[in-house]
Design a protein around this motif. Sequence first.
Motif, PDB file in Angstrom:
ATOM      1  N   ALA A   4       0.752  -1.119  -0.104  1.00 19.29           N
ATOM      2  CA  ALA A   4       0.001   0.266   0.099  1.00 19.29           C
ATOM      3  C   ALA A   4       0.899   1.194  -0.128  1.00 19.29           C
ATOM      4  CB  ALA A   4      -1.023  -0.088   1.125  1.00 19.29           C
ATOM      5  N   ARG A   5       0.399   2.279  -0.814  1.00 19.14           N
ATOM      6  CA  ARG A   5       1.138   3.685  -0.970  1.00 19.14           C
ATOM      7  C   ARG A   5       0.145   4.692  -0.586  1.00 19.14           C
ATOM      8  NH1 ARG A   5       6.484   2.579  -2.455  1.00 19.14           N
ATOM      9  NH2 ARG A   5       6.652   4.686  -2.584  1.00 19.14           N
ATOM     10  N   LEU A   6       0.594   5.580  -0.111  1.00 17.19           N
ATOM     11  CA  LEU A   6      -0.180   6.910  -0.092  1.00 17.19           C
ATOM     12  C   LEU A   6       0.771   8.098  -0.808  1.00 17.19           C
ATOM     13  CD1 LEU A   6      -2.979   8.045   0.902  1.00 17.19           C
ATOM     14  CD2 LEU A   6      -1.718   8.728   2.959  1.00 17.19           C
ATOM     15  N   GLY A   7       0.527   8.330  -2.127  1.00 12.65           N
ATOM     16  CA  GLY A   7       1.223   9.102  -2.752  1.00 12.65           C
ATOM     17  C   GLY A   7       2.745   8.442  -3.193  1.00 12.65           C
ATOM     18  N   ASP A   8       3.646   8.919  -2.771  1.00 14.38           N
ATOM     19  CA  ASP A   8       4.849   8.201  -2.978  1.00 14.38           C
ATOM     20  C   ASP A   8       5.405   7.457  -1.690  1.00 14.38           C
ATOM     21  OD1 ASP A   8       5.263   9.149  -5.636  1.00 14.38           O
ATOM     22  OD2 ASP A   8       6.198  10.970  -5.071  1.00 14.38           O
ATOM     23  N   GLN A   9       4.666   7.664  -0.683  1.00 10.57           N
ATOM     24  CA  GLN A   9       4.963   6.989   0.650  1.00 10.57           C
ATOM     25  C   GLN A   9       4.400   5.704   0.829  1.00 10.57           C
ATOM     26  OE1 GLN A   9       7.058   9.151   2.535  1.00 10.57           O
ATOM     27  NE2 GLN A   9       7.191   7.673   4.092  1.00 10.57           N
ATOM     28  N   PRO A  10       5.243   4.863   1.031  1.00 10.18           N
ATOM     29  CA  PRO A  10       4.812   3.432   1.587  1.00 10.18           C
ATOM     30  C   PRO A  10       4.322   3.173   2.585  1.00 10.18           C
ATOM     31  CG  PRO A  10       6.950   3.412   1.929  1.00 10.18           C
ATOM     32  CD  PRO A  10       6.755   4.544   1.150  1.00 10.18           C
ATOM     33  N   LEU A  11       2.954   2.532   2.855  1.00  7.88           N
ATOM     34  CA  LEU A  11       2.420   2.550   4.245  1.00  7.88           C
ATOM     35  C   LEU A  11       2.735   0.890   4.782  1.00  7.88           C
ATOM     36  CD1 LEU A  11      -1.226   3.783   3.216  1.00  7.88           C
ATOM     37  CD2 LEU A  11       0.450   5.084   4.356  1.00  7.88           C
ATOM     38  N   GLY A  12       3.725   1.118   6.010  1.00 12.77           N
ATOM     39  CA  GLY A  12       4.055  -0.035   6.402  1.00 12.77           C
ATOM     40  C   GLY A  12       4.878  -0.933   5.604  1.00 12.77           C
ATOM     41  N   LYS A  13       4.941  -2.396   5.915  1.00 16.19           N
ATOM     42  CA  LYS A  13       5.764  -3.375   5.051  1.00 16.19           C
ATOM     43  C   LYS A  13       4.638  -4.241   4.206  1.00 16.19           C
ATOM     44  CE  LYS A  13       9.418  -3.733   8.668  1.00 16.19           C
ATOM     45  NZ  LYS A  13       9.930  -4.650   9.439  1.00 16.19           N
ATOM     46  N   PRO A  14       5.038  -4.772   3.261  1.00 21.47           N
ATOM     47  CA  PRO A  14       4.493  -5.524   2.552  1.00 21.47           C
ATOM     48  C   PRO A  14       3.871  -6.792   3.213  1.00 21.47           C
ATOM     49  CG  PRO A  14       6.413  -5.195   1.180  1.00 21.47           C
ATOM     50  CD  PRO A  14       6.572  -4.565   2.512  1.00 21.47           C
ATOM     51  N   GLN A  15       2.583  -7.094   3.255  1.00 25.12           N
ATOM     52  CA  GLN A  15       1.862  -8.318   3.910  1.00 25.12           C
ATOM     53  C   GLN A  15       1.788  -9.620   2.946  1.00 25.12           C
ATOM     54  OE1 GLN A  15       1.256  -8.134   7.257  1.00 25.12           O
ATOM     55  NE2 GLN A  15       2.784  -6.509   7.167  1.00 25.12           N
ATOM     56  N   SER A  16       2.160 -10.669   3.334  1.00 25.51           N
ATOM     57  CA  SER A  16       1.846 -11.893   2.727  1.00 25.51           C
ATOM     58  C   SER A  16       0.698 -12.848   3.182  1.00 25.51           C
ATOM     59  CB  SER A  16       3.288 -12.612   2.617  1.00 25.51           C
ATOM     60  OG  SER A  16       3.181 -13.978   1.894  1.00 25.51           O
ATOM     61  N   VAL A  17       0.157 -13.460   2.198  1.00 24.78           N
ATOM     62  CA  VAL A  17      -1.129 -14.294   2.473  1.00 24.78           C
ATOM     63  C   VAL A  17      -0.781 -15.607   1.660  1.00 24.78           C
ATOM     64  CG1 VAL A  17      -3.544 -14.676   2.678  1.00 24.78           C
ATOM     65  CG2 VAL A  17      -2.591 -12.449   3.257  1.00 24.78           C
ATOM     66  N   GLN A  18      -1.002 -16.941   2.031  1.00 23.63           N
ATOM     67  CA  GLN A  18      -1.022 -18.026   1.254  1.00 23.63           C
ATOM     68  C   GLN A  18      -2.410 -18.522   1.353  1.00 23.63           C
ATOM     69  OE1 GLN A  18       1.452 -17.520   3.954  1.00 23.63           O
ATOM     70  NE2 GLN A  18       2.934 -16.844   2.505  1.00 23.63           N
TER      71      GLN A  18
END
Length: 759
Positions: free
Chosen positions: A659-673
């Motif tokens: 997730a990004r807000l403009g050029d700013q990432p929101l937290g770390k990527p989340q993985s789901v299997q």
Amino acid sequence: MCPLAVTFFLSRGHSSVAFFALLAICLGLIVYFYINNARALPRWYFAILLAMRVLIVVVLLLFIFEPALIFKRLFTRAPRLLVLVDTSASMSHADPGTGPRIELAKTNLRHSGFLGKLEEQFDISLFRFGATAKPISYGDLRTLQADEEATNLPGACKASLDSARHRGGQVAGIILLTDGIDNSGKRPIEEIAGLGVPVHPIAFGSRLEEDKDFKNVAITNVEHDDFVPKDNTTEIKVLVDAQGYGTRPVRVILRDKQKDKELASQELVLDTQKGAQRVVLKFTPAEIGRIDGEIEIPKLEDENRVGDNRKPITINVTGPRIKVLYIEGVLRAEGKWLMRALQTDPNVDLLYLVKSQEGHFLQRGTVKGISLSNIPTNLETWKRFDVIVLGDVHSSLFTRNQMLDLKEAILDGRGLLLLGGVGALGPGKYAGTPLEDVSPVWFGPANIGQENGEFSWELTDDGEVNPIFTNITQFFPRRGGVAEVPIQKLAGCTRVGAAKPVASVLAVHPAAKGPDGKPLTVVAVANIGNGRSMLVTADTTHRWYLPNSALGREQPFIKLWGQAIRWLASEEVKRDDKPGLTAYTDKGEYEPGEPVRLLAIVRDLQGQATSDASVYVSIIGPSRERTKHDVPKVGGRLGQYELKLTPQTFGPHEAIFEARLGDQPLGKPQSVQFTIGKPDLEMAELSLNEKLLKEIADRTGGTYCSWLNLKDLAAALAADQERRTEPVKFPLHNTPLFFAFFIAMAAVEWYMRKRIQLA
């Protein structure tokens, strides 16, 4: 394009030598008689006359000898016929009287003469198939096993056709030896018809349900909530269909597959009625996280089909969201901004009621399963909320019974937040009512009035240490002091009476005094029975919102009300209010072709729920292939995003959310299997799908038959191919074109000779 052999043929049986000899004599005589006139005529005129006389004689000879051309198709090699043997697990089923389907198919291919008959006219290519098609040799037939976990009829047909076309040559068609059980999730008829070749299905198997001794118990459907708050009871509705077992009892079980633990169960007495029975399992999750489980019914004796005794189920257990009922008697700025603050809190479910006309309230926000058009009229409805907020609501809008029910709900463990206003507290005539019993202060008479001057409340010693003011004490002055970070002043407050002995006063007016001569109470709290109560007499805290919005979730307005709601709900667990996202799928296992729901809840840089972010998900398949997709926001659900897609490959998959807000990432990527295709899917349905196979044959121009008529199909295909090589006769004399040509040439030649007065 196949080449053609062309043969010249005389229909009356004359020799071709005689025909061409006579033609040569006629041509010689024509040249001899015309050569004497050649010197007297222009060269071009002579050439035309000579050519026309030759053509006239040739046409006359064609009429006399009746010649024809014989066309015959020459194949540089025989057209290829693709023979596909179904080796999916359902072909291991043993039908009454015939044994395992795969063994029956192998025997017919190896010993019936089926392949030998086809090889007279075709180049045979053998394939085995399940999820896709794989080339095999004739020798491989002996060791074939039905061990594929899924059947993809359109995928197998396409894969075999692509393989054949890659090798070159003409493909005459596809023969399918199968039971017709397709679990690809695709549209097999349309996709196979789109391949453009005849498909000839040969059916193996029987309709199990038609057997009078057929016995089966099947879970036909499961309905449940995808997301369940921790410590909340959820209902799982299961439909069960049975045949052949009379009225015996069975156990329907919810099991956590990873922990191999039974979570809930319910006994069901089967009936003999046609149609499914319904059973409800109740389950209360105790831990946050995802439960990959299954609903199962243990196998019964003599059961013919066991693959449909279980269905997967995935429950995402979330932190318990606080259910808040906020009631306002008038539209006002304080209500607007407080409603917005609570709506953007990712851990709050808000139902907001505002009075629009006498006796009617408008509802905004949602709490699942609750719809209100007025103040709750029974205790059960009050208890469905964790916190009740009363704004500028006059006591006349309540009946005494409603107040008693609300009081009982507070004593039973709910939270009550009382806000100031011109028609609230004392001015709202709440003195002496059941609500005053659960208030931290005495309300005072109806004429107690308002403090109208601007002020900044001052924190007491209790206020400085109370969790409601955690990390925001710097914005408020202490008694007789100044704030470290001054904020906007408030525009007055509602006067109240003295604080009760059980109350803790957290903030007071810096100048005004109460009826007891002590500083006027502005913020107070109390434990009431098993519940909690809080009073805030100011009604202009919204003044802090916009000027301090740069602080995000750390600003005093958001922080104060968020922490107040959590305190009132007796919420001791710190919730996630950091930037980032929480990712889910609605299941852990999906059948082939079933849409996968990819969901995310997104928080902005201040930790508030936001729908202004850009959310992406990368799907990594079993072969590590990667595809990236945009995840759209869900209308009307702040901070929620959802994407549905249907992966085309079977096996384990990974979804990585960003997730990004403009050029700013929101937290770390989340993985789901998640996984596409279940190990037992192939055995869930074992009856011959005759209807599907007949429709495939009909749409593709092929022929459907049972394995009993397998030899007849081979003979018919070979005979049809032989007819395609029969010669085609094209007569050269018996056409109107030749007759018209003869008349035209004769007339033109006569005219030209007449013109120059030749005999």
